[in-house]
Design a protein around this motif. Structure first.
Motif, PDB file in Angstrom:
ATOM      1  N   THR A 500       9.296  -4.038  -1.418  1.00  0.00           N
ATOM      2  CA  THR A 500       8.180  -3.617  -0.565  1.00  0.00           C
ATOM      3  C   THR A 500       7.561  -4.825   0.131  1.00  0.00           C
ATOM      4  O   THR A 500       7.310  -4.807   1.346  1.00  0.00           O
ATOM      5  N   GLY A 782       5.536  -0.175  -6.220  1.00  0.00           N
ATOM      6  CA  GLY A 782       6.068   0.743  -5.232  1.00  0.00           C
ATOM      7  C   GLY A 782       6.391   2.097  -5.831  1.00  0.00           C
ATOM      8  O   GLY A 782       6.218   2.330  -7.035  1.00  0.00           O
ATOM      9  N   ASP A 816      10.086   5.252  -1.013  1.00  0.00           N
ATOM     10  CA  ASP A 816      11.524   5.100  -0.849  1.00  0.00           C
ATOM     11  C   ASP A 816      12.207   6.351  -1.376  1.00  0.00           C
ATOM     12  O   ASP A 816      12.087   6.695  -2.556  1.00  0.00           O
ATOM     13  N   THR A 823      12.305  -1.468  -5.158  1.00  0.00           N
ATOM     14  CA  THR A 823      11.016  -0.934  -4.720  1.00  0.00           C
ATOM     15  C   THR A 823      10.060  -0.902  -5.906  1.00  0.00           C
ATOM     16  O   THR A 823       8.852  -1.114  -5.759  1.00  0.00           O
TER      17      THR A 823
END
Length: 868
Positions: A500, A782, A816, A823
């Protein structure tokens, strides 16, 4: 529809549908390589059908990716320049002692990499790119414009000059190596440091005298493994991660009578085939488990009646175990024995203490320690996964110490060390290999000015771009202003921790360049993309393992406008005013000959190396190179026709390997590579290295350190055992459908091996989740979405996701959709600068948003420019 019509339709469709591909492939036996819906200059349908009836030539290729397997053989049938079928090794009968080098599902799908619909065909630039960046925020979602090679290389050269003039060479970061020669001659670039796959084994292993598991192995060879009575595999799953022949090597040991114990959070596929016992352990708590076992050995050892510790080996071959065997200058009180018994910190590392952390019962910890100690010939083998965790610099040290305590080092059937990647179940130095290419290195010391030599740790590269600062060493933070990222190989954005933040960094700099053969994550977030050839399109390349060598030759000519990396480097160098002779000093033909002429194999008596190949003056003339004729074991033509040479092996031959055998017999005469020459239970060298790195400091002893984002961090209050916001431990595994991120674009593999999120049914029931639900997985770094798969083979409290999926970020939410694990994995600088992929805390909930998550094999392929 007739076979001919199917072929015609498949070869003339501009954009290949999966349905068409399946029909076409089925019509010709399911093994024909399809040129991505385009003809790529291949034969038209009628001609291809006619050619299929001919024999053509079977040309040896190889699966060239970093899979952790055996570097397997692939052969392509080529008729009039058209690839018709693909098969794997059949050059000799397949036997346990003399196995074929056979490819797996990933390798056998290689043609869909080379001829895929999503191959990059032309140089491209981002539609909204301008010198200096243009609309940088559109990276990752902008349109692409086809450009010529001249324009592409002119842009790259111009941007290199501009960034260098404005920011200096430290404004350029290279994340790869294929352009290193021109970039070094141009003044150098910022590069990265720190281990990837190894975790903490890369630095700690050699410093304590054991080895890292690749450059220096510390386990015996595959034939001696059959002498082991007990094989403990700690944190390994070669059935998925290594494939190749590794599982057959273990299977032969099992057939010879070995008992297998697997220690892992997952009852994995390897355990299903081999294990007599599974010991489930929480991720990143292996160190605590090992300490509990060491405590058992120390407190229960009875040298006269029930000896559990090999004191002779410890006293002769290690330093730092007890007060009487400390290195010179060290405080005798700072020894491992006293630490385990609680003398240093007041906490004995009892099985009860360890159990609270690792989840293994105290009784099982004790019985495991006793069984290993009482077995005459045991192999203690681990993969790198337990070391890919935060704050585990000393994990290799405690693992080695267990082996040293029980004496399972340096004798037949007895070994302790890493068994994974290329050397899974088969340790020892290579007994066959190719020669060097003969390309002279650049004399950077003689350059004036010298190229920049700044390196930034993998955990800090994205933050360094955004904050313009990086850790340069102990108590040293320096300024940096990186404005250009060059991806010349690999998939750094997708595969390094903290994606990220990585995407933000890519949208912050002034220029991003990628060279690749697909629009991977690096390429998607770039300004200019250069299409490169695959290995199948190159003149030749060599791969191998300990016992075999593959000579892979060009199978198909370069497709569309793809170019070799060396051509790109040379052409870029011309535009930068560099000496082309320094960039590409030798032709590919000459480099190939040098490697063939230098190829060697160990003599059957194990005494020395001998040339592998007989090369005649006519061979040299036919290749158009310079060199000398020579005599070897097989002829050059034999090697060309077979494509692979596998060294014959048999039990009792002279090519076996017992790791550390000479050292065990006479440590003084055969010192190890550690500073003391012995196995270092107390290691000042690794403590100094970690301190110098600038992130954290560690003890010289293998003491337990709570991992950042480990089990303890799933609690808001550890003492009261109150769970926190992120109550689950995520493990990111090597998955069957990919080699890291390679192959994730192949629809067939996507369908065969879904990217599912794995969870224990008890945990799912507590959250009201069921199989097939779309779950939202969130870490401190993330969020991803994935379909849920439930399995009782996974320890409760632990969840799993395969690493390497190509990120598909929803721009509106930042989520995602592909389940790219980086992520979720945050960049946490610690210890020796390794990346802690298996330490990540997450929370899971049923997704209720607007994104419709269809199976990823149905997603559109990343075709950057569709033909009109």
């Amino acid at each position: 529809m007739s076979e001919g019509n199917l072929l015609t339709k498949a070869l003339t469709d501009t954009v290949l549908s999966r349905r068409t591909f399946l029909k076409w492939s089925s019509a010709v036996g399911g093994t024909v390589a399809l040129a991505g819906g385009m003809t790529f200059g291949l034969k038209k349908a009628g001609e291809a059908a006619q050619a299929a009836a001919g024999e053509g030539e079977w040309i040896t290729g190889a699966c060239w990716h970093n899979c952790g397997g055996q570097r397997c053989v692939l052969k392509a049938q080529v008729v009039d320049g058209v690839v018709q079928r693909v098969k794997t090794d059949d050059t000799h009968p397949d036997t346990p002692d003399h196995p074929q080098i056979r490819g797996c599902a990933r390798g056998r799908s290689q043609q869909h990499q080379v001829f895929g619909a999503d191959r990059l065909k032309y140089p491209m630039k981002r539609k909204n790119w301008e010198p200096g960046g243009g609309k940088k925020e559109l990276r990752g979602r902008d349109e692409w414009v086809r450009i010529s090679w001249d324009e592409a290389l002119d842009i790259v050269a111009s941007e290199l000059k501009r960034v260098k003039d404005k920011y200096g060479n430290t404004g350029i970061m290279e994340l790869g190596s294929f352009m290193s020669r021109p970039l070094t001659l141009f003044g150098g670039t910022v590069r990265t440091w720190g281990t990837t796959s190894w975790g903490t084994w890369f630095y700690t292993g050699p410093k304590i005298g054991l080895g890292d598991g690749l450059n220096l192995t510390s386990h015996n060879d595959r034939l001696d493994l059959r002498n082991s009575q007990l094989i403990v595999i700690w944190g390994g799953n070669p059935a998925w991660s290594a494939q190749g022949n590794s599982m057959s090597f273990y299977r032969e040991a099992k057939r010879a009578g070995a008992k297998f114990i697997f220690i892992d959070p997952l009852y994995n596929d390897s355990a299903m085939i081999l294990a007599d016992e599974w010991v489930p352990v929480r991720p990143a708590t292996d160190h605590a488990l090992a300490l509990g076992m060491a405590h058992t050995l120390l407190t229960e050892d009875d040298p006269a009646n029930d000896p559990l510790i090999d004191w002779d080996f410890l006293n002769r071959c290690t330093v730092g175990f007890d007060a009487e065997h400390m290195p010179e200058g060290a405080d005798p009180k700072q020894n491992f024995k006293d630490y385990v018994l609680g003398g240093l910190d007041g906490q004995p590392k009892t099985p009860e203490w360890a159990s609270e952390i690792c989840g293994v019962t105290p009784n099982k910890i004790r019985s495991l320690a006793r069984e290993i100690a009482r077995t005459k010939r045991a192999a203690l083998l681990t993969a790198w996964a337990p070391a890919r965790t935060n704050n585990t610099d000393s994990w290799p040290q405690i693992f080695m110490t267990l082996g040293a305590m029980t004496g399972h080092i340096g004798q037949p059937g007895r070994m302790t060390g890493v068994s994974c990647w290329d050397y899974t179940a088969n340790g020892g130095p290579a007994i066959i290999g190719s020669g060097g290419a003969g390309v002279p290195g650049l004399k950077t010391d003689e350059m004036d000015p010298k190229p920049v030599s700044i390196t930034i740790n993998n955990n800090e590269i994205w933050e360094a771009i955004l904050s313009k600062k990086y850790t340069a060493g102990y108590q040293s933070v320096k300024d940096i202003d990186i404005q250009m990222i060059i991806h010349d190989g690999g998939s750094a954005l997708n595969q390094k921790v903290g994606m990220t933040k990585g995407i933000a960094a890519h949208r912050a700099v002034e220029f991003v360049l990628t060279s690749n053969f697909t629009l991977n994550t690096n390429a998607r977030y770039s300004d200019v993309v250069l299409p490169v050839t695959t290995q199948w399109e190159r003149y030749s390349y060599f791969h191998g393992n300990r016992e075999h060598l593959i000579w892979a030759r060009q199978i198909t000519r370069p497709l569309f406008e793809a170019k070799d990396d060396e051509w790109i480097a040379a052409e870029l160098g011309k535009r930068l005013g560099l000496d082309a002779a320094l960039i590409a000093p030798l032709s590919l033909e000459q480099q190939t000959f040098n490697r063939l002429a230098g190829a060697w194999v160990m003599k059957p008596d194990g005494s020395e190396k001998e040339p592998l190949l007989t090369i005649t003056e006519q061979d040299i003339a036919d290749m158009g190179v310079t060199g000398k004729a020579q005599t070897g074991r097989i002829t050059l033509q034999e090697f060309k026709e077979q494509g692979v040479y596998v060294v014959p092996r048999s039990p009792g031959d002279k090519l076996g390997y017992i790791a550390h055998a000479a050292f065990r017999q006479d440590p003084a005469a055969n010192p190890l590579k550690s500073k003391s020459g012995k196995l270092e239970v107390f290691c000042q060298d690794i403590a100094d290295f970690v301190k110098k790195s600038g992130f954290t400091e560690i003890s010289q002893l293998p003491v337990y350190v709570k991992p950042t984002e480990g089990y303890e961090d799933t609690f808001a209050d550890w003492e009261k055992r109150v769970k926190g916001e992120y109550p689950f431990q995520l493990v990111t595994i090597h998955y069957r459908r990919r080699s890291h991120s390679i192959f994730d674009n192949v629809p067939w593999l996507r369908e065969l091996f879904p990217q599912s999120f794995m969870m224990n049914p008890m945990d799912a029931a507590a959250l009201g989740l069921k199989v097939g639900d779309t779950v939202q997985v969130t870490s401190r770094h993330g969020t991803v979405l994935r379909p849920l798969y439930l399995t009782e083979r996974l320890l409760p409290g632990v969840v799993m996701l395969g690493e390497g999926a190509w990120a598909e970020v929803d721009e509106a939410s930042g989520i995602d959709k592909a389940g790219a694990t980086n992520t979720l994995n945050g960049a946490i600088p610690n210890g020796q600068g390794h990346q802690g992929w298996n330490t990540c805390n997450v929370k899971i909930e049923k997704y209720v948003g607007s994104i419709q998550l269809k199976p990823d094999y149905t997603w559109p392929q990343r075709i950057a420019i569709k033909e009109a």
